[in-house]
Design a protein around this motif. Structure first.
Motif, PDB file in Angstrom:
ATOM      1  N   VAL A 143      -8.988 -92.623  67.938  1.00 45.18           N
ATOM      2  CA  VAL A 143      -7.895 -91.801  67.408  1.00 45.18           C
ATOM      3  C   VAL A 143      -8.092 -91.781  65.893  1.00 45.18           C
ATOM      4  O   VAL A 143      -7.770 -92.750  65.221  1.00 45.18           O
ATOM      5  CB  VAL A 143      -6.515 -92.402  67.777  1.00 45.18           C
ATOM      6  N   PRO A 144      -8.641 -90.686  65.362  1.00 48.26           N
ATOM      7  CA  PRO A 144      -9.048 -90.665  63.948  1.00 48.26           C
ATOM      8  C   PRO A 144      -7.871 -90.569  62.967  1.00 48.26           C
ATOM      9  O   PRO A 144      -7.622 -89.534  62.355  1.00 48.26           O
ATOM     10  CB  PRO A 144      -9.952 -89.436  63.859  1.00 48.26           C
ATOM     11  N   VAL A 145      -7.159 -91.686  62.837  1.00 44.91           N
ATOM     12  CA  VAL A 145      -6.077 -91.803  61.859  1.00 44.91           C
ATOM     13  C   VAL A 145      -6.240 -93.163  61.186  1.00 44.91           C
ATOM     14  O   VAL A 145      -6.987 -94.015  61.670  1.00 44.91           O
ATOM     15  CB  VAL A 145      -4.676 -91.687  62.511  1.00 44.91           C
ATOM     16  N   ASP A 181       1.095-108.109  58.396  1.00 41.41           N
ATOM     17  CA  ASP A 181       0.351-106.853  58.279  1.00 41.41           C
ATOM     18  C   ASP A 181      -0.264-106.596  59.652  1.00 41.41           C
ATOM     19  O   ASP A 181      -1.285-107.184  60.017  1.00 41.41           O
ATOM     20  CB  ASP A 181      -0.730-106.974  57.207  1.00 41.41           C
ATOM     21  N   TRP A 182       0.370-105.743  60.411  1.00 42.89           N
ATOM     22  CA  TRP A 182      -0.017-105.536  61.802  1.00 42.89           C
ATOM     23  C   TRP A 182      -1.403-104.936  61.950  1.00 42.89           C
ATOM     24  O   TRP A 182      -2.045-105.085  62.993  1.00 42.89           O
ATOM     25  CB  TRP A 182       1.015-104.645  62.503  1.00 42.89           C
ATOM     26  N   THR A 183      -1.891-104.266  60.913  1.00 39.47           N
ATOM     27  CA  THR A 183      -3.199-103.604  61.027  1.00 39.47           C
ATOM     28  C   THR A 183      -4.341-104.612  61.199  1.00 39.47           C
ATOM     29  O   THR A 183      -5.397-104.240  61.718  1.00 39.47           O
ATOM     30  CB  THR A 183      -3.469-102.710  59.809  1.00 39.47           C
ATOM     31  N   ILE A 184      -4.145-105.879  60.823  1.00 43.82           N
ATOM     32  CA  ILE A 184      -5.229-106.855  60.983  1.00 43.82           C
ATOM     33  C   ILE A 184      -5.492-107.167  62.455  1.00 43.82           C
ATOM     34  O   ILE A 184      -6.552-107.684  62.798  1.00 43.82           O
ATOM     35  CB  ILE A 184      -4.963-108.156  60.195  1.00 43.82           C
ATOM     36  N   TYR A 185      -4.548-106.825  63.323  1.00 47.78           N
ATOM     37  CA  TYR A 185      -4.701-107.071  64.761  1.00 47.78           C
ATOM     38  C   TYR A 185      -5.311-105.878  65.497  1.00 47.78           C
ATOM     39  O   TYR A 185      -5.430-105.907  66.719  1.00 47.78           O
ATOM     40  CB  TYR A 185      -3.348-107.401  65.398  1.00 47.78           C
ATOM     41  N   LEU A 186      -5.673-104.849  64.765  1.00 50.00           N
ATOM     42  CA  LEU A 186      -6.167-103.620  65.392  1.00 50.00           C
ATOM     43  C   LEU A 186      -7.687-103.577  65.363  1.00 50.00           C
ATOM     44  O   LEU A 186      -8.301-103.671  64.292  1.00 50.00           O
ATOM     45  CB  LEU A 186      -5.595-102.394  64.664  1.00 50.00           C
ATOM     46  N   ALA A 187      -8.292-103.431  66.530  1.00 48.30           N
ATOM     47  CA  ALA A 187      -9.750-103.307  66.611  1.00 48.30           C
ATOM     48  C   ALA A 187     -10.175-101.978  65.984  1.00 48.30           C
ATOM     49  O   ALA A 187      -9.529-100.945  66.216  1.00 48.30           O
ATOM     50  CB  ALA A 187     -10.204-103.379  68.067  1.00 48.30           C
ATOM     51  N   PRO A 188     -11.233-101.978  65.191  1.00 50.43           N
ATOM     52  CA  PRO A 188     -11.690-100.736  64.537  1.00 50.43           C
ATOM     53  C   PRO A 188     -11.989 -99.594  65.504  1.00 50.43           C
ATOM     54  O   PRO A 188     -11.854 -98.424  65.152  1.00 50.43           O
ATOM     55  CB  PRO A 188     -12.957-101.173  63.796  1.00 50.43           C
ATOM     56  N   VAL A 189     -12.363 -99.937  66.731  1.00 53.01           N
ATOM     57  CA  VAL A 189     -12.656 -98.895  67.715  1.00 53.01           C
ATOM     58  C   VAL A 189     -11.424 -98.022  67.980  1.00 53.01           C
ATOM     59  O   VAL A 189     -11.552 -96.845  68.318  1.00 53.01           O
ATOM     60  CB  VAL A 189     -13.226 -99.506  69.018  1.00 53.01           C
ATOM     61  N   ALA A 190     -10.225 -98.588  67.809  1.00 54.37           N
ATOM     62  CA  ALA A 190      -8.997 -97.816  68.054  1.00 54.37           C
ATOM     63  C   ALA A 190      -8.898 -96.628  67.110  1.00 54.37           C
ATOM     64  O   ALA A 190      -8.575 -95.512  67.531  1.00 54.37           O
ATOM     65  CB  ALA A 190      -7.772 -98.709  67.910  1.00 54.37           C
ATOM     66  N   THR A 191      -9.200 -96.846  65.822  1.00 54.53           N
ATOM     67  CA  THR A 191      -9.121 -95.737  64.860  1.00 54.53           C
ATOM     68  C   THR A 191     -10.363 -94.853  64.931  1.00 54.53           C
ATOM     69  O   THR A 191     -10.369 -93.766  64.361  1.00 54.53           O
ATOM     70  CB  THR A 191      -8.913 -96.263  63.423  1.00 54.53           C
ATOM     71  N   ALA A 192     -11.406 -95.318  65.623  1.00 60.66           N
ATOM     72  CA  ALA A 192     -12.562 -94.452  65.867  1.00 60.66           C
ATOM     73  C   ALA A 192     -12.241 -93.466  66.987  1.00 60.66           C
ATOM     74  O   ALA A 192     -12.658 -92.307  66.954  1.00 60.66           O
ATOM     75  CB  ALA A 192     -13.794 -95.284  66.222  1.00 60.66           C
TER      76      ALA A 192
END
Length: 143
Positions: A67-69, A54-65
């Protein structure tokens, strides 16, 4: 024996030695180009299917902050970039290797911001160095 015979590969002259010395560099170039073509394409495609992880576990929350997706939609974009980077390495290794190195740097920064997966960040640093080595070999191959 003529001077040209000393330099011919059959006579064991300098041309043969230079050819043999260049062969490992050519092999390293082909090996690195193949890996940095195949791996980004496969990992990029897996961002759409999540078969490996599950690649999303490697994504820092700031990234979706920024880019709001959703995290998964963000990963679709990541996957597309990785596929394109792999194709660029295949077609233009000198440029593609720098794109992959920059992309790996971005992944490392993301993992450090996330505050975990330091082992993956260290591994990706090694891959970044490999991408830079590919760049230098690609530059030498053009000469």
């Amino acid at each position: 024996m003529e001077t040209s015979d000393l330099k011919s590969p059959a006579a064991g002259g300098t041309a043969g030695a230079a050819g043999l010395a260049q062969e490992p560099a050519r092999q390293a170039f082909l090996l690195l180009r193949t890996v940095f073509t195949v791996a980004p394409i496969l990992f990029g495609l897996d961002k759409f299917f999540n078969l490996l992880t599950d690649w999303t576990i490697y994504l820092a929350p700031v990234a979706t902050a920024v880019v709001p997706v959703s995290a998964q939609v963000f990963m679709y974009g990541v996957g597309a970039v990785e596929v394109l980077a792999g194709l660029l390495v295949a077609l233009r290794p000198r440029i593609g290797s720098l794109v992959v190195a920059a992309w790996l740097l971005g992944i490392i920064v993301n993992l450090l911001v996330l505050g975990s997966f330091y082992d993956v960040a260290l591994r990706d640093f090694g891959l970044l160095v490999g991408a830079l080595a590919l760049n230098r070999l690609a530059a030498a191959a053009r000469k």
